[in-house]
Design an enzyme around this catalytic site. Structure first.
Site, PDB file in Angstrom:
ATOM      1  N   ARG A 236      30.142 -13.244  11.088  1.00 29.89           N
ATOM      2  CA  ARG A 236      31.493 -12.735  10.883  1.00 29.89           C
ATOM      3  C   ARG A 236      32.000 -12.097  12.168  1.00 29.89           C
ATOM      4  O   ARG A 236      31.278 -11.368  12.855  1.00 29.89           O
ATOM      5  CB  ARG A 236      31.517 -11.699   9.741  1.00 29.89           C
ATOM      6  CG  ARG A 236      31.364 -12.320   8.342  1.00 29.89           C
ATOM      7  CD  ARG A 236      32.577 -13.154   7.984  1.00 29.89           C
ATOM      8  NE  ARG A 236      32.531 -13.705   6.638  1.00 29.89           N
ATOM      9  CZ  ARG A 236      32.100 -14.910   6.329  1.00 29.89           C
ATOM     10  NH1 ARG A 236      31.639 -15.705   7.290  1.00 29.89           N
ATOM     11  NH2 ARG A 236      32.124 -15.340   5.085  1.00 29.89           N
ATOM     12  N   GLU A 265      41.411 -14.560  12.331  1.00 31.37           N
ATOM     13  CA  GLU A 265      41.378 -16.023  12.233  1.00 31.37           C
ATOM     14  C   GLU A 265      42.611 -16.514  11.478  1.00 31.37           C
ATOM     15  O   GLU A 265      42.996 -15.908  10.483  1.00 31.37           O
ATOM     16  CB  GLU A 265      40.096 -16.469  11.520  1.00 31.37           C
ATOM     17  CG  GLU A 265      38.828 -16.086  12.291  1.00 31.37           C
ATOM     18  CD  GLU A 265      37.546 -16.542  11.590  1.00 31.37           C
ATOM     19  OE1 GLU A 265      37.642 -17.095  10.470  1.00 31.37           O
ATOM     20  OE2 GLU A 265      36.471 -16.350  12.160  1.00 31.37           O
ATOM     21  N   HIS A 284      35.189 -21.486  13.501  1.00 33.84           N
ATOM     22  CA  HIS A 284      34.529 -21.084  12.253  1.00 33.84           C
ATOM     23  C   HIS A 284      34.191 -22.313  11.398  1.00 33.84           C
ATOM     24  O   HIS A 284      34.498 -22.372  10.203  1.00 33.84           O
ATOM     25  CB  HIS A 284      35.389 -20.107  11.458  1.00 33.84           C
ATOM     26  CG  HIS A 284      34.564 -19.203  10.586  1.00 33.84           C
ATOM     27  ND1 HIS A 284      34.962 -17.934  10.228  1.00 33.84           N
ATOM     28  CD2 HIS A 284      33.350 -19.385   9.992  1.00 33.84           C
ATOM     29  CE1 HIS A 284      34.048 -17.373   9.452  1.00 33.84           C
ATOM     30  NE2 HIS A 284      33.056 -18.238   9.298  1.00 33.84           N
TER      31      HIS A 284
END
Length: 314
Positions: A236, A265, A284
């Site tokens: 994370r 994000e 990601h």
């Protein structure tokens, strides 16, 4: 985004799709999609419209407002392992179960962590750019050999242990910190967190984000690291103080960083990481493979059914 009206109980998916194999498990429900990039307000509005009995969380956050907009809601199921985008305290107060598809994307994420580690150690991106610019750096470039080096893993769940096995297979020394991990293989040396900073030549993050570990990679901890350390984060973004990391890379304290997750994000245009060649970026997608997409969808669906229909074996 809205599905046709149905007499079946609704399940809201905070995305535009779900694996067909997962949908097959949810045939008794009306599956409603929130779209490719739903906002929290979108999720609240859909909850208010469809009053879902369950939510499968892929994108966006699910907070108290969404839960209050869906009085029928009984379970929130994460399409993956990280539940930091779900307000678990609010769910507990309302008697709503929060479940996660733990471990089903372990292979995919560990492979992404390995790819980022290797890219940093072997200067893959930089050398590719040099080659395309007409350069031949064989006589001047030296890569890092990982065999014999120490990798420090923060988090030793399914992903962390898979990364440990790969690193061990590469003849790396493996040290790890995880106060909750049990039955670790003999080649993983359990150490205090302070030892990770001081002893590791490469550090890879595989832990969930909590209030206690937010910003754990910061100016103070990076200063404790060996000069030229490599940092990999497929967990994370909130685990890393991005300003401190950028400064450490620019100073050379961190040789390179491979990052698959970020504080905000999607990453906004003009982020300073985009101008730093020693920071390798991916959007990601560590857990985004064809196999993981199916496995996470099926696990998320099964976790819902385990709460809603505990007597049904599937």
């Amino acid at each position: 985004m809205n599905a046709p009206a149905s007499d079946k109980p609704a399940i809201l998916v905070t995305a535009a799709d779900l694996a067909p194999e997962a949908l097959a498990l949810l045939g008794d429900f009306n599956v409603v999609y929130a779209g490719k990039t739903p906002s929290e307000d979108d999720v609240v509005a859909l909850c208010r419209t469809h009053n879902p009995i369950a939510i499968i969380v892929r994108y966006s956050k699910v907070g108290a407002a969404a839960m209050d907009a869906a009085p029928a809601l009984r379970v929130i199921s994460k399409h993956g392992s990280g539940t930091d985008t779900i307000d678990k305290a609010a769910a507990a107060q309302r008697g709503i179960d929060v479940v996660a598809a733990v471990g089903v994307n372990a292979a995919a994420v560990a492979e992404q962590a390995l790819a980022l580690l290797m890219s940093c150690a072997k200067s893959v991106v930089a050398l590719d750019a040099r080659m395309r610019g007409g350069h031949w750096d064989k006589s001047t470039h030296k890569s890092v050999e990982l065999a014999g080096k120490t990798i420090g893993l923060i988090g030793l769940g399914a992903i962390g242990q898979r990364m440990a096995a790969v690193a061990h297979g590469m003849d790396m020394r493996v040290i790890g910190f995880d106060p909750y991990a049990q039955n670790l293989p003999a080649y993983v040396e359990r150490v205090p967190l302070e030892r990770i900073w001081k002893d590791a030549d490469a550090i890879s993050l595989h832990c969930p984000l909590t209030d206690d570990n937010r910003g754990m990679v910061n100016a103070a901890t990076l200063a404790q690291c060996r000069p030229g350390v490599i940092l990999v984060n497929t967990a994370r973004g909130g685990l890393v103080d991005e300003d401190a990391l950028l400064a450490a890379v620019r100073s050379g304290q961190v040789m390179a960083a491979g990052l698959d997750s970020f504080a905000t994000e999607p990453m906004a245009a003009g982020h300073p990481f985009q101008e730093e060649p020693r920071i390798i970026l991916s959007p990601h997608i560590g857990g985004v493979t064809s196999a993981a997409y199916v496995n996470m969808g099926m696990a998320a669906a099964r976790n819902i059914l385990a709460v809603l229909e505990p007597s049904v074996q599937r």
